[in-house]
Scaffold this motif. Sequence first.
Motif, short mmCIF file in Angstrom:
data_model
loop_
_atom_site.label_atom_id
_atom_site.label_comp_id
_atom_site.label_asym_id
_atom_site.label_seq_id
_atom_site.Cartn_x
_atom_site.Cartn_y
_atom_site.Cartn_z
N GLU A 48 -89.85 -40.91 -21.33
CA GLU A 48 -89.34 -41.31 -22.64
C GLU A 48 -87.99 -40.66 -22.92
O GLU A 48 -87.06 -41.30 -23.43
CB GLU A 48 -90.36 -40.92 -23.72
CG GLU A 48 -90.01 -41.35 -25.12
CD GLU A 48 -90.36 -42.80 -25.40
OE1 GLU A 48 -89.98 -43.30 -26.47
OE2 GLU A 48 -91.02 -43.42 -24.55
N LEU A 93 -85.11 -42.27 -20.83
CA LEU A 93 -84.68 -43.58 -21.32
C LEU A 93 -83.92 -43.47 -22.63
O LEU A 93 -82.95 -44.22 -22.86
CB LEU A 93 -85.90 -44.49 -21.47
CG LEU A 93 -86.57 -44.91 -20.16
CD1 LEU A 93 -87.91 -45.58 -20.44
CD2 LEU A 93 -85.66 -45.84 -19.37
N THR A 94 -84.33 -42.55 -23.50
CA THR A 94 -83.62 -42.37 -24.77
C THR A 94 -82.20 -41.88 -24.54
O THR A 94 -81.24 -42.39 -25.14
CB THR A 94 -84.38 -41.35 -25.65
OG1 THR A 94 -85.69 -41.86 -25.91
CG2 THR A 94 -83.66 -41.13 -26.97
N ALA A 105 -87.80 -50.19 -16.31
CA ALA A 105 -88.31 -49.27 -17.33
C ALA A 105 -87.51 -49.39 -18.62
O ALA A 105 -88.06 -49.36 -19.72
CB ALA A 105 -88.26 -47.84 -16.80
N ARG A 165 -88.45 -52.61 -20.43
CA ARG A 165 -89.80 -52.52 -20.98
C ARG A 165 -89.80 -51.75 -22.30
O ARG A 165 -90.52 -52.09 -23.24
CB ARG A 165 -90.74 -51.85 -19.99
CG ARG A 165 -92.20 -51.82 -20.44
CD ARG A 165 -93.09 -51.11 -19.44
NE ARG A 165 -93.08 -51.77 -18.14
CZ ARG A 165 -92.66 -51.21 -17.02
NH1 ARG A 165 -92.21 -49.96 -17.02
NH2 ARG A 165 -92.69 -51.87 -15.89
N LYS A 166 -88.97 -50.71 -22.39
CA LYS A 166 -88.94 -49.89 -23.60
C LYS A 166 -88.11 -50.54 -24.71
O LYS A 166 -88.53 -50.57 -25.87
CB LYS A 166 -88.39 -48.50 -23.30
CG LYS A 166 -88.24 -47.63 -24.55
CD LYS A 166 -87.91 -46.21 -24.23
CE LYS A 166 -87.61 -45.41 -25.50
NZ LYS A 166 -88.74 -45.42 -26.44
N PHE A 167 -86.91 -51.04 -24.37
CA PHE A 167 -85.98 -51.49 -25.40
C PHE A 167 -85.88 -53.01 -25.53
O PHE A 167 -85.26 -53.51 -26.47
CB PHE A 167 -84.57 -50.93 -25.13
CG PHE A 167 -84.51 -49.42 -25.16
CD1 PHE A 167 -84.67 -48.73 -26.35
CD2 PHE A 167 -84.32 -48.70 -23.99
CE1 PHE A 167 -84.61 -47.34 -26.38
CE2 PHE A 167 -84.26 -47.32 -24.01
CZ PHE A 167 -84.42 -46.63 -25.21
#
Length: 334
Positions: A269, A272-273, A304, A307-309
């Motif tokens: 996390e 990716l941030t 990845a 998928r997150k954003f």
Amino acid sequence: MEPFFQFRTAEFTDNCQTTLDEQAGLLHATTTWQQAGSGMQFSDYFLEGFQFTTLTGHLAQPLRLELAVQKPWLAMLYQLDGQIDSRACALRPLIFGQGHQNMMADEAPSNFYTFQGQQHTCFSVHFTRELFSQLVASNEEWLGLHQRQLQQPEPFVLLPPGSVITPAQRAIIQQIVSCPYGGVLKKMFLEARFLDLFIEQQAQLARLLVRPASRDRDMLHAVRDFLDAHYAEPPGLLQLARQFGTNDFKLKKGFKELFGTTVFGYVAERRLTVAHQLLSLTSQPVQEVADAVGFTNPAHFATAFRRKFGLRPTQVRRPSQPVVAEALVASLAA
């Protein structure tokens, strides 16, 4: 299907319009209110034993409403935007700020709530004590969490003030609000999402009640701080545990209970941030950003990230002033 509450303030009801849509085992009511530059929409789904309410709109000034209670209720409330205040809900003053949530029970025949915030979005689920008891009785772990509520049916607030809405809860609420189905399938879908939301909140309560001892908490916070600074190249779990004077089992268990995610889930996390910030604020090539935050495989990074954003890395690129990447990464890690 009797509602759990109704708004009784004349100023509000005189400026409302309501439409009803009844399907198999499901009633949907949409109420629109407009007055003096303010407007709100209430979307209510009534099912056997519970009621979903989504409130959205804009307020030029605070709106104070009286709620007439039709029958005793428990509620899960999620304040997505804006704020709700009550001088005496569940026998105490309550403030729900943006991003906060809780579960409560109230027996008062009426109450007053003040809605604030130029943009206001709130989601709630009201349900009966009978349904609450049935759900709790179906899981032995939950029985231990709710002995007092089951033995003495009285007003209560379940979680500490300021409890945040989790990403999982936000995802479930979004599924409810944008349900694509109709008829019996819609009823089944909403019932299933209600159970998902209830289970997620019980899991959050369990995490709060089984927090590690003070000394262990300090150690775990130190681990998290270390990972914030070394997310690009973190040590292995065993090495990390030894570095902080514990074992890998205790580290894994305690970290998950305290922060709601695994050690390497937290690292992923964080990577990716920071990558999103670098792509937004610098002109670094995507591959360099991926390398800087610890992704050695470009395809894995792109998957990845999306998928997150919900976007490809190249889609968040913004023209910006030159920024020294190392300094930016250091400030994000601070």
